[in-house]
Design an enzyme around this catalytic site. Structure first.
Site, PDB file in Angstrom:
ATOM      1  CB  ILE A  90      -0.968  -0.038   1.195  1.00 44.99           C
ATOM      2  CG1 ILE A  90      -1.962  -1.192   0.984  1.00 44.99           C
ATOM      3  CG2 ILE A  90      -1.697   1.288   1.373  1.00 44.99           C
ATOM      4  CD1 ILE A  90      -2.745  -1.590   2.193  1.00 44.99           C
ATOM      5  CG  ASP A 102       9.549  -0.141   4.692  1.00 41.88           C
ATOM      6  OD1 ASP A 102       9.947  -1.244   5.122  1.00 41.88           O
ATOM      7  OD2 ASP A 102       8.448   0.019   4.141  1.00 41.88           O
ATOM      8  CB  SER A 115      10.491  -6.586   8.256  1.00 46.52           C
ATOM      9  OG  SER A 115       9.334  -5.782   8.339  1.00 46.52           O
ATOM     10  CE1 TYR A 137      -3.238  -6.040  10.908  1.00 49.71           C
ATOM     11  CE2 TYR A 137      -5.520  -6.679  10.529  1.00 49.71           C
ATOM     12  CZ  TYR A 137      -4.424  -5.896  10.209  1.00 49.71           C
ATOM     13  OH  TYR A 137      -4.521  -4.974   9.200  1.00 49.71           O
ATOM     14  CE1 TYR A 180      -5.749   2.279   4.595  1.00 50.75           C
ATOM     15  CE2 TYR A 180      -4.314   0.374   4.750  1.00 50.75           C
ATOM     16  CZ  TYR A 180      -4.487   1.741   4.735  1.00 50.75           C
ATOM     17  OH  TYR A 180      -3.386   2.538   4.828  1.00 50.75           O
ATOM     18  CG  ASN A 221      -4.488 -11.628   2.092  1.00 46.78           C
ATOM     19  OD1 ASN A 221      -3.387 -11.152   2.329  1.00 46.78           O
ATOM     20  ND2 ASN A 221      -5.414 -11.769   3.024  1.00 46.78           N
ATOM     21  NE  ARG A 255     -13.880 -11.286   3.865  1.00 50.40           N
ATOM     22  CZ  ARG A 255     -14.799 -12.147   4.305  1.00 50.40           C
ATOM     23  NH1 ARG A 255     -16.060 -12.053   3.904  1.00 50.40           N
ATOM     24  NH2 ARG A 255     -14.475 -13.107   5.144  1.00 50.40           N
TER      25      ARG A 255
END
Ligand code: WQD
Length: 342
Positions: free
Chosen positions: A14, A33, A36, A150, A177, A199, A231
């Site tokens: 993203i 960043d 990872s 999460y 999101y 996913n 979804r």
């Protein structure tokens, strides 16, 4: 107005698309960043697309001394906080990791912003804070029932950011999101999952690209029209445009102390079988699939009411499912092994 935006997690899926959108809108960007779950190649390609090099500061969002340095060196007008871990299943097995990186990381970042006098932030939250919905479409006022560490780690940050905003007159937004998919239409940046994709879209893409053998459809006995889960998939470039709209709203219109939660979704739900059918139409061949048992934790159907984003900052999603599949497929074909070849 040209502003400087610090994007944490800017090299990720993203983040990279959001950088392109910010640069194309005339903003300057600074990226933090730790790589990872991201590749420096993504930033090189963002620079290529936008025609401007992107500077990476490689480091951990929990590193307060590094954050102080960044805020001292760069005149940051707004922080876009995308850095974090995002695997629901992993969070159930290892909650500590999720609270350390997502929740403590955000606390370190907001504390450093406070020390530096930076007073605008957009946080990357998730529709999973709603849990299993009582009503759809989901407005931002729907009940919050996070079901995984999460989701809890993200919701904790939403509350934290609202607290900082109120106490210190920040202007802030929590973006929730729905299901980001697709890729930049150039095919140069896209989602590059580590290992086996968790996913639906990246899994289908890899089966279509012959990198995996067969898609398992997790359950076809849900109380939905065709029995598979529904979804609200949103094109990642629409999502990126939503971030730019949120940033511009904070820079130009927001009131001090406010920190609304805002859904980023299309308002349209598609089932797993509908997504698969569109993928097959896009590719022009059948994609191997089988019906498998339900996946633990999946809810039958949820989708956004996206009216909040439209009324607050004039944003709505524009790209349809066909475009999501076409762009994701182009990325997969041009980069069969992700950024690995770079
Ligand atoms: C979609 C549908 C699966 C894979 C997750 C996170 C959420 C958000 C987005 C970050 C479901 C089915 C999937 C496969 C399948 N991320 N499926 N076979 O679970 O809605 O959301 O990603 O915030 O937090 O939970 O997305 O793409 O995993 O699944 O049948 O191989 O596809 O069961 O119905 P999900 P998904």
């Amino acid at each position: 107005m040209h502003s400087t935006i610090l994007v944490t997690g800017g090299a990720g899926y993203i983040g990279s698309h959001t950088l392109v959108a910010l640069l194309e809108d005339g903003h300057r960007v600074v990226v933090l960043d730790d790589l990872s779950n991201a590749s420096p190649a993504a930033l090189a390609r963002v620079g290529e697309i936008a025609g401007k090099p992107v500077q990476l500061i490689r480091g951990d969002v929990r590193d307060g001394a590094l954050l102080d340095q960044i805020f001292a060196m760069h005149p940051i007008d707004c922080v876009l906080h995308l850095a974090g871990v995002k695997a629901v299943g992993e969070s159930v097995a290892n909650p500590q990791k999720y609270f350390e990186i997502n929740t403590q990381g955000s606390l370190a970042l907001f504390s450093a912003m406070q020390r530096a006098g930076v007073a605008r932030a957009v946080f990357s939250s998730t529709a999973t804070v709603y849990g299993a919905p009582e009503f759809v479409p989901l407005t931002e006022a729907a009940a919050l029932r996070p079901e995984s560490p999460y989701a809890t780690s993200k919701l904790a940050v939403e509350y934290m950011l609202a607290g900082f905003a109120r106490a210190h007159s920040w202007r802030a937004i929590n973006l929730r999101y729905f299901n980001p998919v697709g890729a930049h239409p150039s095919g140069r940046i896209g989602e590059d999952p580590l290992g086996e994709p968790a996913n639906l879209f990246p899994y289908i893409a890899q089966v279509a690209g012959k990198r995996r053998q067969i898609l398992s459809i997790f359950g076809n006995d849900y109380p939905t029209a065709d029995g598979t889960c529904e979804r609200d998939y949103i094109h990642v470039c629409d999502l990126a445009a939503g971030h730019v709209a949120a940033v511009n709203y904070l820079l130009n219109h927001a009131m001090p102390g406010e920190c609304p939660a805002v859904n980023l979704g299309t308002g349209q739900a598609y089932s797993v079988l509908q997504v698969l059918a569109q993928w097959q139409a896009t590719c022009g061949f059948d994609i191997a699939h089988q019906i498998a048992p339900r996946r633990a934790g999946d809810v039958p159907s949820y989708f956004a009411n996206p009216a909040g984003a439209q009324s607050l900052f004039g944003w709505r999603a524009r790209q349809d499912l066909a475009r999501m599949c076409a762009d994701h497929w182009a990325w997969q074909q041009q980069n069969p092994h992700g950024y690995n070849a770079d």
